[in-house]
Motif scaffolding. Structure first.
Motif, PDB file in Angstrom:
ATOM      1  N   LEU A  12     147.484 -36.014  99.695  1.00 13.12           N
ATOM      2  CA  LEU A  12     146.933 -34.852  98.979  1.00 13.12           C
ATOM      3  C   LEU A  12     147.385 -34.805  97.515  1.00 13.12           C
ATOM      4  N   HIS A  13     148.103 -35.825  97.090  1.00 14.65           N
ATOM      5  CA  HIS A  13     148.592 -35.877  95.705  1.00 14.65           C
ATOM      6  C   HIS A  13     149.443 -34.658  95.354  1.00 14.65           C
ATOM      7  N   ALA A  14     150.227 -34.200  96.333  1.00 12.17           N
ATOM      8  CA  ALA A  14     151.146 -33.082  96.106  1.00 12.17           C
ATOM      9  C   ALA A  14     152.532 -33.659  95.848  1.00 12.17           C
ATOM     10  N   ASP A  15     153.067 -33.419  94.668  1.00 20.42           N
ATOM     11  CA  ASP A  15     154.347 -34.023  94.307  1.00 20.42           C
ATOM     12  C   ASP A  15     155.536 -33.128  94.624  1.00 20.42           C
ATOM     13  N   SER A  16     155.285 -31.970  95.243  1.00 21.96           N
ATOM     14  CA  SER A  16     156.381 -31.071  95.604  1.00 21.96           C
ATOM     15  C   SER A  16     155.910 -30.118  96.695  1.00 21.96           C
ATOM     16  N   ILE A  17     156.877 -29.479  97.348  1.00 21.56           N
ATOM     17  CA  ILE A  17     156.531 -28.468  98.338  1.00 21.56           C
ATOM     18  C   ILE A  17     155.831 -27.287  97.676  1.00 21.56           C
ATOM     19  N   ASP A  18     156.237 -26.941  96.472  1.00 14.92           N
ATOM     20  CA  ASP A  18     155.557 -25.848  95.767  1.00 14.92           C
ATOM     21  C   ASP A  18     154.084 -26.175  95.550  1.00 14.92           C
ATOM     22  N   ALA A  19     153.800 -27.418  95.189  1.00 17.63           N
ATOM     23  CA  ALA A  19     152.405 -27.807  94.998  1.00 17.63           C
ATOM     24  C   ALA A  19     151.637 -27.723  96.307  1.00 17.63           C
ATOM     25  N   LEU A  20     152.271 -28.098  97.404  1.00 17.78           N
ATOM     26  CA  LEU A  20     151.616 -28.030  98.705  1.00 17.78           C
ATOM     27  C   LEU A  20     151.392 -26.579  99.114  1.00 17.78           C
ATOM     28  N   ARG A  21     152.355 -25.722  98.825  1.00 15.93           N
ATOM     29  CA  ARG A  21     152.189 -24.293  99.149  1.00 15.93           C
ATOM     30  C   ARG A  21     151.089 -23.644  98.315  1.00 15.93           C
ATOM     31  N   ALA A  22     150.810 -24.195  97.159  1.00 18.90           N
ATOM     32  CA  ALA A  22     149.775 -23.615  96.294  1.00 18.90           C
ATOM     33  C   ALA A  22     148.371 -23.970  96.760  1.00 18.90           C
ATOM     34  N   MET A  23     148.244 -24.921  97.654  1.00 16.82           N
ATOM     35  CA  MET A  23     146.919 -25.349  98.105  1.00 16.82           C
ATOM     36  C   MET A  23     146.323 -24.336  99.076  1.00 16.82           C
ATOM     37  N   PRO A  24     145.009 -24.144  99.048  1.00 18.78           N
ATOM     38  CA  PRO A  24     144.370 -23.235 100.002  1.00 18.78           C
ATOM     39  C   PRO A  24     144.596 -23.696 101.439  1.00 18.78           C
ATOM     40  N   ALA A  25     144.749 -22.738 102.330  1.00 17.87           N
ATOM     41  CA  ALA A  25     144.990 -23.064 103.734  1.00 17.87           C
ATOM     42  C   ALA A  25     143.854 -23.904 104.307  1.00 17.87           C
ATOM     43  N   GLN A  26     142.617 -23.587 103.937  1.00 19.39           N
ATOM     44  CA  GLN A  26     141.475 -24.312 104.495  1.00 19.39           C
ATOM     45  C   GLN A  26     141.492 -25.775 104.059  1.00 19.39           C
ATOM     46  N   ALA A  27     141.929 -26.040 102.824  1.00 18.18           N
ATOM     47  CA  ALA A  27     141.999 -27.423 102.359  1.00 18.18           C
ATOM     48  C   ALA A  27     143.052 -28.206 103.133  1.00 18.18           C
ATOM     49  N   LEU A  28     144.192 -27.573 103.405  1.00 18.22           N
ATOM     50  CA  LEU A  28     145.216 -28.228 104.214  1.00 18.22           C
ATOM     51  C   LEU A  28     144.702 -28.510 105.618  1.00 18.22           C
ATOM     52  N   LEU A  29     144.011 -27.523 106.168  1.00 20.89           N
ATOM     53  CA  LEU A  29     143.484 -27.688 107.530  1.00 20.89           C
ATOM     54  C   LEU A  29     142.496 -28.844 107.587  1.00 20.89           C
ATOM     55  N   GLN A  30     141.566 -28.912 106.655  1.00 21.48           N
ATOM     56  CA  GLN A  30     140.558 -29.971 106.679  1.00 21.48           C
ATOM     57  C   GLN A  30     141.188 -31.346 106.499  1.00 21.48           C
ATOM     58  N   ALA A  31     142.301 -31.405 105.796  1.00 24.46           N
ATOM     59  CA  ALA A  31     142.972 -32.692 105.596  1.00 24.46           C
ATOM     60  C   ALA A  31     143.603 -33.222 106.871  1.00 24.46           C
ATOM     61  N   THR A  32     143.707 -32.370 107.902  1.00 23.59           N
ATOM     62  CA  THR A  32     144.276 -32.803 109.180  1.00 23.59           C
ATOM     63  C   THR A  32     143.208 -33.138 110.211  1.00 23.59           C
ATOM     64  N   ASP A  33     141.950 -33.136 109.813  1.00 22.41           N
ATOM     65  CA  ASP A  33     140.878 -33.457 110.759  1.00 22.41           C
ATOM     66  C   ASP A  33     141.160 -34.814 111.400  1.00 22.41           C
ATOM     67  N   PRO A  34     141.174 -34.896 112.743  1.00 24.42           N
ATOM     68  CA  PRO A  34     141.486 -36.179 113.393  1.00 24.42           C
ATOM     69  C   PRO A  34     140.479 -37.280 113.095  1.00 24.42           C
ATOM     70  N   GLN A  35     139.295 -36.913 112.605  1.00 23.69           N
ATOM     71  CA  GLN A  35     138.316 -37.926 112.226  1.00 23.69           C
ATOM     72  C   GLN A  35     138.625 -38.522 110.851  1.00 23.69           C
ATOM     73  N   GLY A  84     152.028 -17.895 101.299  1.00 22.35           N
ATOM     74  CA  GLY A  84     152.647 -18.046  99.982  1.00 22.35           C
ATOM     75  C   GLY A  84     153.995 -18.728 100.106  1.00 22.35           C
ATOM     76  N   PRO A  85     155.049 -18.131  99.572  1.00 22.72           N
ATOM     77  CA  PRO A  85     156.373 -18.772  99.636  1.00 22.72           C
ATOM     78  C   PRO A  85     156.938 -18.836 101.050  1.00 22.72           C
ATOM     79  N   LEU A  86     156.334 -18.091 102.017  1.00 23.06           N
ATOM     80  CA  LEU A  86     156.814 -18.128 103.403  1.00 23.06           C
ATOM     81  C   LEU A  86     156.109 -19.195 104.234  1.00 23.06           C
ATOM     82  N   ARG A  87     155.138 -19.890 103.645  1.00 25.96           N
ATOM     83  CA  ARG A  87     154.533 -21.023 104.356  1.00 25.96           C
ATOM     84  C   ARG A  87     155.621 -22.084 104.574  1.00 25.96           C
ATOM     85  N   TRP A  88     155.734 -22.561 105.811  1.00 27.93           N
ATOM     86  CA  TRP A  88     156.769 -23.540 106.196  1.00 27.93           C
ATOM     87  C   TRP A  88     158.178 -22.985 106.019  1.00 27.93           C
ATOM     88  N   LYS A  89     158.321 -21.697 106.324  1.00 27.04           N
ATOM     89  CA  LYS A  89     159.637 -21.085 106.413  1.00 27.04           C
ATOM     90  C   LYS A  89     159.809 -20.553 107.842  1.00 27.04           C
TER      91      LYS A  89
END
Length: 540
Positions: A276-299, A67-72
């Motif tokens: 990811l079309h995230a216009d703020s850190i709050d928007a990025l923190r609101a995204m599911p962890a799995q979606a963030l993880l999949q967006a980093t797939d090296p493929q 939640g708010p502690l992601r990237w803290k």
């Protein structure tokens, strides 16, 4: 980031002991217990090599970074009053299944992953025991303290208190962005996984005496990304006063693995947010962890590299500069790399190892400095090409950074440095693929089970009596170094600290025939240092 001070009063401890005695079959009456800063823990017992041990697994050392502690930076853990079972590993940190040799015993995967594990001898200590804190490898994108190869029981059976630590990985551990810097009192961004390691070390300092450990005798160790972490922890102003010794297995946060400038890391983070079309850190923190993880797939394209940076908090300058200034932790250091960190096809791009192909490859890699490279990494025959290209691939991957760490610390650290060359290949697999042959050299990460005494935790390889001799030697060196800051003891081949000798420096070759030799590679390492100072790593 500091955890709250101890608050267990005698009256509370009495309540804890009563609860342990009356809580029923879920907790055995003879189960070990300890009260740490957060609250009471109940562990389990084990016996290894005839030594009775106590194990406390899945201990939270910081609040869940969600939640708010992601990237803290890691925050203090919430306390608890009832006895907490510490008999199973916590969840591993968010990661993709990138490495086939990783085996996990964790309770699944979660952002809530800031847990550590403690193994300690059960017998009361006549004196406070030395402490080993081990950080896993995995390129800062994978790994877990539950992996059997890192299991702390074997080292604990040698009289040590052993700790493994989970830390955030990938985008969760190393995203840097201008919005995150704006939130920080230090205007810092990135390196959250390394800040986790600092929080774990502070937890160990504050709590390890309750497990029989000596907070003044903490040796940090790790392999690959774990080794890179150790080199960085030696230089960080947040951690360099917390350690009494350091062990590095293959890797340092020094070119060609130097930290990014913060601006470059922030540019990567901004591009990731745009993707990811995230216009703020709050928007990025609101995204599911799995979606963030999949967006980093090296493929995926584009691919994003989240890695340590000079963030302004954990690091205020590149570690090479800190070592050069002599401002790192002034502690004994044991480190080295393996004989096959890379392999010649990486240089030749799978072309046959002929002298002509090798010269063409060096031309492509080094341009107008190719002739100098050929003199230092000669290739007049096919066999010589294989040897030199394997050495060059290993240097450009990770061995050169390790060598520079050794050289910098021996010149400015004021403490002994013990340098090794691990050359023992693993044996054949029990079930090899058709046509598969054992490795001809010691591949990257191939020493871990030997060093930590965990051959039996890896059922893939058909370990031989020679493997067990090598493991007893390497583990003996490591355990003795944790005890004394010196790997030498009766029954082990003598290992001198690094010194100049016979046109090179002393280095211990660890193999079936462990012995002291001379490393005469200074000229080639100086060539790579100078080349990499003005060029990108040609293999990346």
């Amino acid at each position: 980031m500091r955890l709250r001070p101890a608050s267990v009063r005698p009256s509370r401890l009495a309540v804890v002991l009563l609860a342990l005695a009356t809580c029923g079959p879920a907790i055995a009456q003879d189960a070990p217990h300890v009260a740490v800063n957060g609250g009471p823990l109940v562990g389990k017992t084990a016996t290894v090599s005839g030594v009775a041990l106590q194990e406390f697994l899945g201990i939270p050392y910081a609040a869940a970074p969600v939640g708010p502690l992601r990237w803290k930076p890691p925050q203090p853990v919430a306390g608890w009053n009832e006895p907490r079972k510490a008999t199973a590993f916590g969840p591993r940190c968010m990661q993709l299944p990138l490495f086939g040799d990783m085996v996990f015993r964790s309770r699944g995967m979660s952002e809530d992953c800031l847990y550590l594990n403690v193994w300690t001898p059960a017998a009361p200590a006549a004196a406070k025991r030395p402490v080993l804190v081990y950080f896993y490898g995995g390129g800062f994108v994978a790994g877990d303290g539950s992996e059997p190869r890192y299991d702390g029981a074997s080292m604990a059976s040698k009289g040590l208190v052993t700790v493994t630590v989970n830390y955030r990985l990938g985008v969760f551990g190393f995203l840097a962005a201008p919005g995150l810097a704006a939130e920080s009192p230090q205007h810092a961004t990135g390196n959250y996984g390394l800040l986790d390691q600092v929080a774990a070390l502070r937890w160990v300092r504050d709590n390890i005496a309750r497990f029989g450990g000596d907070p003044a005798r903490i040796t940090i160790a790790g392999e690959s990304a774990g080794s890179i972490s150790v080199s960085a922890l030696m230089t960080s102003p947040l951690s360099r006063q917390l350690i009494a010794g350091a062990i590095g297995e293959s890797g340092a946060l020094i070119a060609p693995i130097a930290p990014q400038p913060r601006a470059a890391a922030e540019a990567t983070g901004s591009a990731f947010m745009a993707q990811l079309h995230a216009d703020s850190i709050d928007a990025l923190r609101a995204m599911p962890a799995q979606a963030l993880l999949q967006a980093t797939d090296p493929q995926a394209r584009p691919a994003f590299d989240f890695a340590p940076d000079v963030d302004g908090l954990f690091l205020t300058e590149a570690p090479a500069e800190t070592f050069a200034h002599g401002e790192q932790a002034k502690v004994p250091l044991l480190l080295g790399s393996n004989s096959q960190e890379g392999f010649y096809p990486a240089i030749l791009h799978d072309r046959p190892p002929t002298p002509a192909n090798y010269r063409a490859a060096l031309d492509a890699l080094f341009g107008d400095r190719a002739a100098e490279a050929l003199r230092l990494y000669p290739g007049a025959t096919a066999d010589e090409v294989k040897r030199s290209a394997t050495a060059l691939a290993g240097d450009l991957f990770i061995a050169h950074s390790t060598w520079r760490w050794m050289e910098l610390h021996r010149r400015s650290g004021g403490q002994p440095v013990y340098f090794y060359y691990y050359a023992h290949p693993r044996p054949a697999r029990y079930h090899p693929a058709p046509g598969e042959r054992p490795d001809t050299g010691a591949v990257h990460s191939g020493e871990i089970e030997y060093a930590l005494g965990n051959l039996d935790g890896n059922a893939v390889y058909a370990w031989t009596p020679v493997d067990r001799v090598v493991s007893r030697t390497m583990q003996g060196y490591f355990a003795q170094f944790v005890r004394r800051g010196d790997p030498n003891r009766a029954g082990l081949p003598a290992w001198p600290a690094v010194r100049e000798s016979r046109g090179g420096i002393t280095r211990q070759t660890i193999d079936a025939d462990t012995r002291t030799g001379i490393d005469r590679g200074a000229a080639r390492q100086a060539f790579l240092r100078d080349f990499l100072a003005s060029h990108r790593n040609p293999l990346r």
